[in-house]
Scaffold this motif. Structure first.
Motif, PDB file in Angstrom:
ATOM      1  N   SER A  10       0.788  -1.236   0.000  1.00 41.65           N
ATOM      2  CA  SER A  10       0.000   0.000   0.000  1.00 41.65           C
ATOM      3  C   SER A  10       0.817   1.283   0.000  1.00 41.65           C
ATOM      4  CB  SER A  10      -0.933   0.008   1.226  1.00 41.65           C
ATOM      5  OG  SER A  10      -1.786  -1.100   1.224  1.00 41.65           O
ATOM      6  N   VAL A  11       2.139   1.199   0.120  1.00 40.21           N
ATOM      7  CA  VAL A  11       2.932   2.422   0.277  1.00 40.21           C
ATOM      8  C   VAL A  11       3.432   2.959  -1.060  1.00 40.21           C
ATOM      9  CG1 VAL A  11       3.659   1.887   2.633  1.00 40.21           C
ATOM     10  CG2 VAL A  11       5.028   1.053   0.709  1.00 40.21           C
ATOM     11  N   ASN A  12       3.697   4.258  -1.066  1.00 39.96           N
ATOM     12  CA  ASN A  12       4.351   4.933  -2.183  1.00 39.96           C
ATOM     13  C   ASN A  12       5.730   5.358  -1.692  1.00 39.96           C
ATOM     14  OD1 ASN A  12       1.923   4.829  -3.720  1.00 39.96           O
ATOM     15  ND2 ASN A  12       1.184   6.620  -2.600  1.00 39.96           N
ATOM     16  N   ILE A  13       6.794   4.833  -2.290  1.00 41.60           N
ATOM     17  CA  ILE A  13       8.154   5.115  -1.823  1.00 41.60           C
ATOM     18  C   ILE A  13       8.919   5.869  -2.897  1.00 41.60           C
ATOM     19  CG2 ILE A  13      10.325   4.125  -1.001  1.00 41.60           C
ATOM     20  CD1 ILE A  13       8.755   1.668  -0.082  1.00 41.60           C
ATOM     21  N   GLY A  14       9.435   7.046  -2.514  1.00 43.33           N
ATOM     22  CA  GLY A  14      10.269   7.822  -3.415  1.00 43.33           C
ATOM     23  C   GLY A  14      11.721   7.750  -2.982  1.00 43.33           C
ATOM     24  N   PHE A  15      12.609   7.540  -3.932  1.00 41.99           N
ATOM     25  CA  PHE A  15      14.046   7.558  -3.666  1.00 41.99           C
ATOM     26  C   PHE A  15      14.623   8.855  -4.214  1.00 41.99           C
ATOM     27  CE2 PHE A  15      13.682   2.723  -4.217  1.00 41.99           C
ATOM     28  CZ  PHE A  15      13.567   2.513  -2.849  1.00 41.99           C
ATOM     29  N   LEU A  16      15.271   9.632  -3.351  1.00 38.31           N
ATOM     30  CA  LEU A  16      15.938  10.869  -3.768  1.00 38.31           C
ATOM     31  C   LEU A  16      17.442  10.611  -3.689  1.00 38.31           C
ATOM     32  CD1 LEU A  16      15.762  13.768  -4.697  1.00 38.31           C
ATOM     33  CD2 LEU A  16      15.438  14.480  -2.321  1.00 38.31           C
ATOM     34  N   ILE A  17      18.088  10.529  -4.861  1.00 37.93           N
ATOM     35  CA  ILE A  17      19.439   9.967  -4.970  1.00 37.93           C
ATOM     36  C   ILE A  17      20.459  11.064  -5.297  1.00 37.93           C
ATOM     37  CG2 ILE A  17      20.815   8.185  -6.095  1.00 37.93           C
ATOM     38  CD1 ILE A  17      18.070   7.024  -7.130  1.00 37.93           C
ATOM     39  N   ASP A  18      21.453  11.172  -4.444  1.00 37.30           N
ATOM     40  CA  ASP A  18      22.551  12.118  -4.658  1.00 37.30           C
ATOM     41  C   ASP A  18      23.429  11.620  -5.809  1.00 37.30           C
ATOM     42  OD1 ASP A  18      24.801  13.721  -4.509  1.00 37.30           O
ATOM     43  OD2 ASP A  18      24.944  13.661  -2.321  1.00 37.30           O
ATOM     44  N   GLY A  19      23.500  12.426  -6.890  1.00 36.95           N
ATOM     45  CA  GLY A  19      24.330  12.067  -8.046  1.00 36.95           C
ATOM     46  C   GLY A  19      25.527  12.984  -8.190  1.00 36.95           C
ATOM     47  N   SER A  20      25.962  13.583  -7.068  1.00 43.56           N
ATOM     48  CA  SER A  20      27.051  14.568  -7.134  1.00 43.56           C
ATOM     49  C   SER A  20      28.400  13.914  -7.442  1.00 43.56           C
ATOM     50  CB  SER A  20      27.137  15.342  -5.812  1.00 43.56           C
ATOM     51  OG  SER A  20      27.421  14.453  -4.733  1.00 43.56           O
ATOM     52  N   ALA A  40      14.436  -0.550 -13.953  1.00 38.46           N
ATOM     53  CA  ALA A  40      14.488   0.912 -14.062  1.00 38.46           C
ATOM     54  C   ALA A  40      15.485   1.498 -13.066  1.00 38.46           C
ATOM     55  CB  ALA A  40      13.098   1.504 -13.833  1.00 38.46           C
ATOM     56  N   LEU A  41      15.504   0.962 -11.852  1.00 30.38           N
ATOM     57  CA  LEU A  41      16.452   1.442 -10.835  1.00 30.38           C
ATOM     58  C   LEU A  41      17.898   1.208 -11.274  1.00 30.38           C
ATOM     59  CD1 LEU A  41      15.160   0.442  -7.256  1.00 30.38           C
ATOM     60  CD2 LEU A  41      15.974   2.690  -7.967  1.00 30.38           C
ATOM     61  N   GLN A  42      18.163  -0.007 -11.728  1.00 28.77           N
ATOM     62  CA  GLN A  42      19.537  -0.359 -12.099  1.00 28.77           C
ATOM     63  C   GLN A  42      19.987   0.329 -13.393  1.00 28.77           C
ATOM     64  OE1 GLN A  42      21.798  -1.702 -10.442  1.00 28.77           O
ATOM     65  NE2 GLN A  42      20.780  -2.787  -8.780  1.00 28.77           N
ATOM     66  N   SER A  43      19.047   0.896 -14.125  1.00 31.66           N
ATOM     67  CA  SER A  43      19.384   1.559 -15.402  1.00 31.66           C
ATOM     68  C   SER A  43      19.598   3.069 -15.240  1.00 31.66           C
ATOM     69  CB  SER A  43      18.271   1.317 -16.429  1.00 31.66           C
ATOM     70  OG  SER A  43      18.088  -0.065 -16.644  1.00 31.66           O
ATOM     71  N   ILE A  44      19.515   3.584 -14.006  1.00 30.92           N
ATOM     72  CA  ILE A  44      19.675   5.034 -13.798  1.00 30.92           C
ATOM     73  C   ILE A  44      21.124   5.438 -14.084  1.00 30.92           C
ATOM     74  CG2 ILE A  44      19.666   6.877 -12.064  1.00 30.92           C
ATOM     75  CD1 ILE A  44      17.344   5.438 -10.682  1.00 30.92           C
ATOM     76  N   PRO A  45      21.337   6.339 -15.029  1.00 31.66           N
ATOM     77  CA  PRO A  45      22.717   6.776 -15.333  1.00 31.66           C
ATOM     78  C   PRO A  45      23.185   7.842 -14.332  1.00 31.66           C
ATOM     79  CG  PRO A  45      21.167   7.753 -16.890  1.00 31.66           C
ATOM     80  CD  PRO A  45      20.358   6.908 -15.950  1.00 31.66           C
ATOM     81  N   TYR A  46      24.424   7.752 -13.955  1.00 26.05           N
ATOM     82  CA  TYR A  46      25.032   8.673 -12.976  1.00 26.05           C
ATOM     83  C   TYR A  46      25.187  10.062 -13.600  1.00 26.05           C
ATOM     84  CZ  TYR A  46      28.860  10.423  -9.951  1.00 26.05           C
ATOM     85  OH  TYR A  46      29.662  11.157  -9.105  1.00 26.05           O
ATOM     86  N   MET A  47      24.726  11.102 -12.860  1.00 22.30           N
ATOM     87  CA  MET A  47      24.733  12.463 -13.401  1.00 22.30           C
ATOM     88  C   MET A  47      26.083  13.156 -13.212  1.00 22.30           C
ATOM     89  SD  MET A  47      20.950  13.865 -12.209  1.00 22.30           S
ATOM     90  CE  MET A  47      21.128  15.546 -12.773  1.00 22.30           C
ATOM     91  N   SER A  48      26.570  13.247 -11.944  1.00 18.38           N
ATOM     92  CA  SER A  48      27.778  13.974 -11.546  1.00 18.38           C
ATOM     93  C   SER A  48      27.522  15.496 -11.568  1.00 18.38           C
ATOM     94  CB  SER A  48      28.976  13.633 -12.452  1.00 18.38           C
ATOM     95  OG  SER A  48      30.146  14.239 -11.937  1.00 18.38           O
ATOM     96  N   GLY A  49      27.937  16.162 -10.501  1.00 20.82           N
ATOM     97  CA  GLY A  49      27.712  17.605 -10.381  1.00 20.82           C
ATOM     98  C   GLY A  49      27.774  18.027  -8.925  1.00 20.82           C
ATOM     99  N   GLY A  50      27.104  19.135  -8.586  1.00 21.18           N
ATOM    100  CA  GLY A  50      27.096  19.662  -7.222  1.00 21.18           C
ATOM    101  C   GLY A  50      26.041  19.004  -6.343  1.00 21.18           C
ATOM    102  N   THR A  51      25.745  19.633  -5.184  1.00 21.32           N
ATOM    103  CA  THR A  51      24.794  19.037  -4.236  1.00 21.32           C
ATOM    104  C   THR A  51      23.814  20.103  -3.739  1.00 21.32           C
ATOM    105  OG1 THR A  51      26.566  17.571  -3.464  1.00 21.32           O
ATOM    106  CG2 THR A  51      24.544  17.625  -2.157  1.00 21.32           C
ATOM    107  N   ALA A  52      22.584  20.095  -4.248  1.00 22.78           N
ATOM    108  CA  ALA A  52      21.531  21.011  -3.779  1.00 22.78           C
ATOM    109  C   ALA A  52      20.360  20.164  -3.298  1.00 22.78           C
ATOM    110  CB  ALA A  52      21.125  21.965  -4.889  1.00 22.78           C
ATOM    111  N   THR A  53      20.464  19.663  -2.064  1.00 21.55           N
ATOM    112  CA  THR A  53      19.488  18.699  -1.540  1.00 21.55           C
ATOM    113  C   THR A  53      18.141  19.358  -1.260  1.00 21.55           C
ATOM    114  OG1 THR A  53      21.388  17.644  -0.474  1.00 21.55           O
ATOM    115  CG2 THR A  53      19.215  16.830   0.141  1.00 21.55           C
ATOM    116  N   GLY A  54      18.156  20.601  -0.759  1.00 25.76           N
ATOM    117  CA  GLY A  54      16.909  21.296  -0.433  1.00 25.76           C
ATOM    118  C   GLY A  54      16.027  21.479  -1.656  1.00 25.76           C
ATOM    119  N   ALA A  55      16.623  21.977  -2.756  1.00 25.18           N
ATOM    120  CA  ALA A  55      15.863  22.160  -4.002  1.00 25.18           C
ATOM    121  C   ALA A  55      15.345  20.816  -4.513  1.00 25.18           C
ATOM    122  CB  ALA A  55      16.749  22.819  -5.056  1.00 25.18           C
ATOM    123  N   ALA A  56      16.138  19.750  -4.311  1.00 27.16           N
ATOM    124  CA  ALA A  56      15.721  18.413  -4.762  1.00 27.16           C
ATOM    125  C   ALA A  56      14.515  17.902  -3.965  1.00 27.16           C
ATOM    126  CB  ALA A  56      16.891  17.435  -4.634  1.00 27.16           C
TER     127      ALA A  56
END
Length: 478
Positions: free
Chosen positions: A296-306, A364-380
Motif C-alpha cells: 500500500s505504500v508509495n516510496i520515493g528515492f531521492l538519490i545524490d548524483g554529485s 528501471a532502478l539499475q538503469s539510472i545513469p550517474y549524473m555527476s555535479g554539485g549538491t543542492a538537496t533542499g531544491a531536490a
C-alpha cells in the motif's frame, strides 16, 4: 464418444445435439472399438442423433446458449487475438473475488435461482477479464463446495454460463465453514490468486447462518482477505430467538464500520443493489483488510548524483535502493516506487506509476545513469514533493534521501513542507554527510528516521531497518 455411438464415421461430419436433464449416474459402454468411462452426478446431459444437412460447429459459444427450435448455420468463430485476451477486463477493479453463495435448505430452489440471477448481474457489472477482476465461486451448504476457481473463467460469457449451470445443494447454512474453507485454500497461487492483488470475499446469506462465523472471519482478516457480508431477508423480530449469534454480521466482516455489511430486504428486489455492490467490491482505498505496508505504500528515492559519489559508489547506492524496493509488493494495485536524482539540477528518473511490476521497477532502478555535479538537496526535496507524490493518502507516502555530503542550500524548510504534505522522510547519510542535515530532513522520532555510515559498503545493513521502519510508520498512521 461420437464414434462410439456410431453417429459419425471416421471422417467426421455434422450432428444434431439434444439438450437433456442431468442424471445421478452415467454407465460405461463399449461400442465401435471405444470404451467410455463411468461418470457420477452431472448437471446436464445431451444426446446425439443422425447427421443433419445444416452444418453446426460445436464451440463454447454454442454451448452457452439454448439451442433454437430450427437449426441455423453457425458462424465461424474467430480465435481471440493474444493481445486482446491480455487486455480484457476492468483495469480499475483488479481484484481477486471469491463469491460464497447460500445453497442451504433455507433458501430453497426458487430463491436460489434468484440468487444466481443477482450473482450473474453482479459478475457482468464487474467486467471480468485477464487485466480486470477475477471471480471464483463457492457454495455454502453442509460442507462448502468450490465450483470454480479465479482463473477458470476470465471471459464474461464463460463466467455467466458457469453461474447459470450451478446446481442447488440443500443442507444447513454452514457459512462459517465456507468462509474458513475459502480463507484456507481458495486464494493460493496454485488456485490462480495473483500476487499483490486485493483479495475479496463476498458472502451471501439467506436469513442467518447455522454455525459460528467469528473464528473463520478472524482467519480471513489475518490472511488479508476483505470479507463483505450480504444479508438477504434478515431475521424478523419474532425469528431472533432462533438465530444462534445475533451479531453474526459484525463478526463476519473485514471491519465493523458499515462499509462491509450490506442488507437486501428480499430476493425479489435485488437489481437496484447490483451497482452499489459492484462499487464496494472495487473500492481499492476502502479495502482495509488487504492494506499492509508491503502492498500500500508509495516510496520515493531521492538519490545524490554529485561528483563526490563516483561511479562505483553510485552503483552501491542503486543496489541498496533495489534491496529496499524488493521487500514490497509492487504492482498496479500494490506498492509504488519512484526515483529522482539530483546534483544542482533534478531529474525525474521514473514516476510512482510508471512501472507496474517489481521486475520492471528493479530494471528501471539499475538503469539510472550517474549524473555527476554539485549538491543542492533542499531544491531536490522541493522538486520531489511537487513532481513525484501525486497520490496524497495520509501515512502512505515515504521519501528516502541518500546523500554523501553537505548541501549547498537549506534542507530544513523544504523538508518541513514535504512533511506537512503527508510525506514521511528518512535520511541516509554516507561519508561527509553532516548529521545536522540528516536530522533536519528526517521525520520524528529523528533517531529511527536517520541513518549514517562512513562507507558506501555499509548501506546494505540499513535495508531491514528501513523496511521495518516504513511498516511501523504505516501501521501507526493507518
Amino acid at each position: 464418444s461420437l464414434l462410439c455411438r456410431g453417429v459419425l464415421g471416421p471422417s467426421g461430419g455434422s450432428v444434431r445435439v439434444n439438450k437433456l436433464h442431468g442424471q445421478q449416474n452415467y454407465m460405461s459402454s463399449f461400442a465401435h472399438g471405444i470404451q467410455s468411462q463411468v461418470l457420477s452426478h452431472w448437471t446436464a446431459s445431451f444426446s446425439l442423433t443422425k447427421p443433419v444437412s445444416v452444418p453446426l460447429e460445436l464451440t463454447s459459444e454454442t454451448i452457452a446458449t439454448a439451442l433454437p427450435g430450427a437449426l441455423k448455420p453457425a458462424k465461424k468463430l474467430k480465435k481471440p487475438s493474444v493481445k486482446k485476451a491480455l487486455k480484457g477486463g476492468n483495469k480499475d477493479c483488479q481484484m481477486d473475488i471469491a463469491m460464497v453463495i447460500d445453497s442451504s435448505k433455507n433458501i430453497g430452489q426458487r430463491r436460489f435461482n434468484l440468487q444466481k440471477n443477482l450473482v450473474s448481474k453482479l459478475a457482468a457489472m464487474l467486467k471480468v477479464g485477464p487485466m480486470g477482476p477475477h471471480v471464483g465461486l463457492i457454495q455454502a451448504s453442509d460442507s462448502p463446495r468450490t465450483e470454480f476457481l479465479l482463473t477458470n473463467y476470465t471471459q464474461p460469457k464463460e463466467l455467466l454460463f458457469a453461474i447459470k449451470e450451478l446446481a442447488y445443494l440443500g443442507g444447513d447454512t454452514n457459512t462459517g465453514k465456507a468462509i474458513m474453507h475459502t480463507a484456507e485454500t481458495f486464494f493460493s497461487p496454485e488456485n490462480g490468486a495473483r500476487r499483490g492483488h486485493p483479495r475479496v470475499m463476498m458472502v451471501l446469506v439467506d436469513g442467518w447462518p447455522s454455525d459460528e462465523l467469528e473464528q473463520a472471519a478472524m482467519l480471513a482478516r489475518e490472511s488479508g482477505i476483505n470479507v463483505f457480508l450480504v444479508s438477504v431477508a434478515r431475521p424478523a423480530a419474532e425469528e431472533l430467538a432462533m438465530v444462534r449469534d445475533k451479531d453474526f454480521m459484525k463478526k463476519a466482516v473485514c471491519k465493523d464500520n458499515g462499509f462491509f455489511s450490506y442488507l437486501i430486504t428480499s430476493w425479489f428486489s435485488t437489481t437496484k443493489h447490483v451497482k452499489p455492490l459492484a462499487q464496494k467490491l472495487c473500492s481499492l482505498d476502502s479495502l482495509l483488510c488487504s492494506k499492509t505496508c508491503y502492498n500500500s505504500v508509495n516510496i520515493g528515492f531521492l538519490i545524490d548524483g554529485s561528483s563526490s559519489v563516483g561511479h562505483s559508489n553510485f552503483q552501491l547506492v542503486l543496489d541498496f535502493l533495489e534491496g529496499i524496493a524488493r521487500s514490497f509488493e509492487i504492482s498496479d494495485v500494490g506498492a509504488h516506487v519512484g526515483a529522482v536524482q539530483f546534483t544542482y539540477d533534478q531529474r525525474l528518473e521514473f514516476g510512482l506509476f510508471d512501472h507496474s511490476d517489481k521486475d520492471e521497477t528493479m530494471n528501471a532502478l539499475q538503469s539510472i545513469p550517474y549524473m555527476s555535479g554539485g549538491t543542492a538537496t533542499g531544491a531536490a526535496i522541493s522538486y520531489t514533493t511537487q513532481n513525484l507524490f501525486r497520490r496524497m493518502g495520509p501515512g502512505r507516502n515515504f521519501l528516502i534521501v541518500v546523500t554523501d555530503g553537505q548541501s549547498y542550500d537549506d534542507v530544513r524548510l523544504p523538508a518541513i513542507a514535504a512533511k506537512e504534505q503527508g510525506i514521511t522522510m528518512y535520511s541516509v547519510g554516507v561519508a561527509w554527510a553532516p548529521l545536522d542535515d540528516l536530522k533536519s530532513m528526517s521525520s520524528e522520532p529523528k533517531d529511527s528516521h536517520s541513518f549514517f555510515t562512513r562507507e558506501f559498503t555499509g548501506l546494505a545493513e540499513f535495508i531491514p531497518l528501513l523496511v521495518r521502519g516504513i511498516c511501523r510508520d504505516f501501521t501507526e498512521n493507518n
